[in-house]
Design an enzyme around this catalytic site. Structure first.
Site, PDB file in Angstrom:
ATOM      1  N   ASP A 193      40.483  34.935  38.915  1.00 47.34           N
ATOM      2  CA  ASP A 193      40.699  35.342  40.298  1.00 47.34           C
ATOM      3  C   ASP A 193      40.655  36.867  40.358  1.00 47.34           C
ATOM      4  O   ASP A 193      41.551  37.544  39.843  1.00 47.34           O
ATOM      5  CB  ASP A 193      42.055  34.816  40.777  1.00 47.34           C
ATOM      6  CG  ASP A 193      42.310  35.097  42.249  1.00 47.34           C
ATOM      7  OD1 ASP A 193      41.540  35.858  42.865  1.00 47.34           O
ATOM      8  OD2 ASP A 193      43.305  34.550  42.790  1.00 47.34           O
ATOM      9  N   HIS A 194      39.616  37.417  41.003  1.00 44.43           N
ATOM     10  CA  HIS A 194      39.420  38.859  40.995  1.00 44.43           C
ATOM     11  C   HIS A 194      40.415  39.599  41.891  1.00 44.43           C
ATOM     12  O   HIS A 194      40.437  40.830  41.905  1.00 44.43           O
ATOM     13  CB  HIS A 194      37.991  39.198  41.437  1.00 44.43           C
ATOM     14  CG  HIS A 194      37.450  40.427  40.780  1.00 44.43           C
ATOM     15  ND1 HIS A 194      38.253  41.438  40.323  1.00 44.43           N
ATOM     16  CD2 HIS A 194      36.176  40.811  40.498  1.00 44.43           C
ATOM     17  CE1 HIS A 194      37.513  42.402  39.785  1.00 44.43           C
ATOM     18  NE2 HIS A 194      36.246  42.037  39.874  1.00 44.43           N
ATOM     19  N   ARG A 195      41.251  38.893  42.639  1.00 45.88           N
ATOM     20  CA  ARG A 195      42.270  39.564  43.432  1.00 45.88           C
ATOM     21  C   ARG A 195      43.381  40.130  42.558  1.00 45.88           C
ATOM     22  O   ARG A 195      43.996  41.148  42.897  1.00 45.88           O
ATOM     23  CB  ARG A 195      42.868  38.595  44.461  1.00 45.88           C
ATOM     24  CG  ARG A 195      41.874  38.123  45.513  1.00 45.88           C
ATOM     25  CD  ARG A 195      42.518  37.102  46.426  1.00 45.88           C
ATOM     26  NE  ARG A 195      42.942  35.910  45.696  1.00 45.88           N
ATOM     27  CZ  ARG A 195      43.600  34.885  46.249  1.00 45.88           C
ATOM     28  NH1 ARG A 195      43.919  34.923  47.535  1.00 45.88           N
ATOM     29  NH2 ARG A 195      43.943  33.840  45.517  1.00 45.88           N
TER      30      ARG A 195
END
Length: 557
Positions: free
Chosen positions: A529-531
């Site tokens: 998850d790139h968040r």
């Protein structure tokens, strides 16, 4: 010298001097303050008399002065409230103890993500008496099969949702009554509340037998041919083993539905002697009742052996064999439409939810020679590869907390307390489930291996508890046993990353001294998850995991 005195003081002195000159009785009447006091007292008594006279016909609380009346009702109200609360509590207790005429059994929420459930089988029949806390049905949730218990006692009057029917959480699936005279009323109530989902399910399940009717009608012209009637009997009997022939499992395991286990225990039948007609040899309640009624599992194959002896034509023999092979593979009929199972529906929803998460992929190769040597040494002790990988991942995750965190609201990072590694497992009837190896970083390998063996067996029979498949904080998906070199996994919602494991294969690798050596390598992929996870986080995790797997001695420390 004459002193000047204010004009008011002169008058006051004159009055005092005049009062002193009067007799005592006259002085008393000459005091102006006395007249004011007497007048005020008379006015107060007059007002009080008027109030008392006007309130002579009212209750005591209303007859009291305003100050007293405002204080007294506080006690009156508190005592009346106390009496009303006691009466309400007594009424609530009486209402709770009073039996209800018709009581419903509703679809429970067996997990936090469950919105609807499917009735696998009913353990009770209409007309039977049900005790409080007794299991009445088996419900298939989004990940497991679980029992539904009755919260009241009574007689099972009617079943609203039949076996195979689907209904929402909180909806009535059956009704209980206290007396037999109320059964008809409950049936009428159940008929008006019957959902439409079971009808659709019944129509879907009744559709496949249509081709079977076509195959049974095909031998009819053969019966009109010159051969004797014995051939016709043989042809008619041959399709029977194909439709419901017990299929033993290749691995020798006994897999039975919960209802079949309960029925076998009730009848005293050993499940090892019962042949299963369900998918992949699963034993159903019908198989148990067949054995209890005097039938046996090998009875059906006996007809298959008798068919070639009686029938003269040779081409007719290979046909049942081909159909039997297809039945053993459990392939769906061509052109048919099969609805999702509850598990497949849950997987579909999760996959759609994963599209809202911005994810990225990285991968690396890891040498597995030493890990394979350790696995071969521990395999006789019952240690599988999955617990070894879970332990290695758990140690790497402990060094990188963000990799097993989550982003619950899109604006914060939740660092989880436990390193729970979930391992994806394909189910025989479709879909997948993720049994969780809890605290993989601090649990030793033998304990992880024992837990994995137990979880895997109960996962395939849909007997996992919700916390055993929904508490994972990191997921492993391994397709290496199928020979897959590498693949990109799909990130499950609510987690930070998922790891893919490819096959371990020998490769020619260049050494530091310029020589070449054959080594085993596997490709590890990561979707994150790139968040909350950035490229550097993923690279550091893969670097730590590579160091642990290539030096696996620390797995046993």
């Amino acid at each position: 010298e004459e002193r000047r005195v204010p004009r008011g003081m002169d008058r006051l002195n004159d009055m005092n001097s005049n009062r002193k000159a009067l007799p005592i009785s006259a002085r008393r009447h000459a005091n102006p303050l006395r007249y004011f006091t007497v007048g005020a007292t008379a006015l107060f008594l007059l007002v009080l008399a008027i109030n008392v006279g006007s309130a002579s016909s009212t209750p005591l609380a209303r007859r009291a002065p305003a100050s007293i009346a405002s204080a007294r009702p506080m006690f009156v109200r508190s005592s009346s409230a106390l009496r009303s609360s006691r009466q309400g509590l007594r009424y609530a207790q009486m209402n709770r103890m009073a039996p209800r005429a018709i009581k419903d059994i509703f679809m429970p929420a067996l997990s936090s993500t469950m919105t609807e459930g499917k009735i696998v089988s009913w353990l009770k029949s209409p007309g039977e008496r049900v005790a409080k806390g007794e299991s009445v049905a088996i419900v298939e949730s989004d990940k497991a099969d679980m029992d539904v218990e009755a919260f009241d006692e009574g007689i099972l009057a009617t079943i609203v949702v039949p076996e195979g029917g689907i209904t929402g959480v909180g909806q009535a699936i059956a009704y209980l009554v206290d007396e037999e005279s109320e059964i008809e009323k409950a049936k009428a109530q159940g008929g008006s509340a019957a959902p439409a989902a079971p009808a659709a399910a019944a129509a879907t399940t009744e559709a496949p037998p249509a081709p079977a009717a076509t195959t049974e009608a095909a031998p009819a012209p053969v019966a009109a041919s010159p051969p004797p009637p014995q051939a016709t009997a043989t042809v008619a009997a041959a399709p029977a083993p194909v439709v419901a022939a017990p299929q033993p499992r290749a691995d020798g395991r006994v897999v039975a539905s919960p209802l079949a286990k309960a029925r076998a225990k009730e009848l005293g039948i050993d499940l090892s002697i019962v042949g299963g007609t369900g998918p992949n040899g699963r034993i159903n309640v019908a198989d148990v009742e067949r054995v209890a009624s005097g039938g046996s599992a090998p009875a059906a194959p006996a007809q298959v052996q008798a068919a070639p002896v009686i029938s003269a034509p040779k081409p007719a023999a290979p046909k049942p064999a081909v159909v039997a092979d297809v039945e053993e593979l459990d392939l769906p009929a061509r052109g048919s439409v099969v609805p999702f199972t509850t598990l497949q529906s849950a997987v579909s929803k999760n996959m759609l939810a994963s599209l809202d998460v911005p994810e990225f992929y990285v991968q690396t190769t890891i040498k597995t020679d030493r890990l394979d040597e350790m696995y071969q040494a521990l395999k006789p002790k019952g240690v599988a590869m999955s617990p070894l990988l879970a332990k290695a991942v758990g140690l790497a995750l402990a060094r990188n907390p963000v990799m097993y965190a989550s982003c619950p609201d899109g604006n914060s990072i939740k660092y989880n307390e436990h390193v729970n590694v979930a391992v994806a497992v394909a189910m025989p009837d479709g879909g997948l489930i993720t049994p969780v190896l809890a605290d993989a970083d601090s649990t030793d390998v033998p304990s992880l291996a024992a837990s994995w063996k137990d979880l895997l067996g109960r996962a395939r029979s849909k007997q996992l508890k919700p916390e055993e498949y929904s508490s994972g904080t990191f997921t492993i998906s391994n397709l290496g046993m199928f020979g897959v070199d590498s693949f990109k996994p799909i990130l499950p919602p609510g987690t930070a990353a998922i790891m893919s494991v490819g096959a371990s294969k020998p490769v020619v690798a260049a050494q530091a001294d310029g020589s070449f050596k054959v080594e085993k390598e596997m490709t590890i992929g990561l979707a994150a998850d790139h968040r909350i996870v950035y490229g550097a986080h993923a690279a550091e995790f893969l670097r730590d995991l590579k160091e642990i797997i290539e030096n696996p001695v620390q797995l046993l420390v």
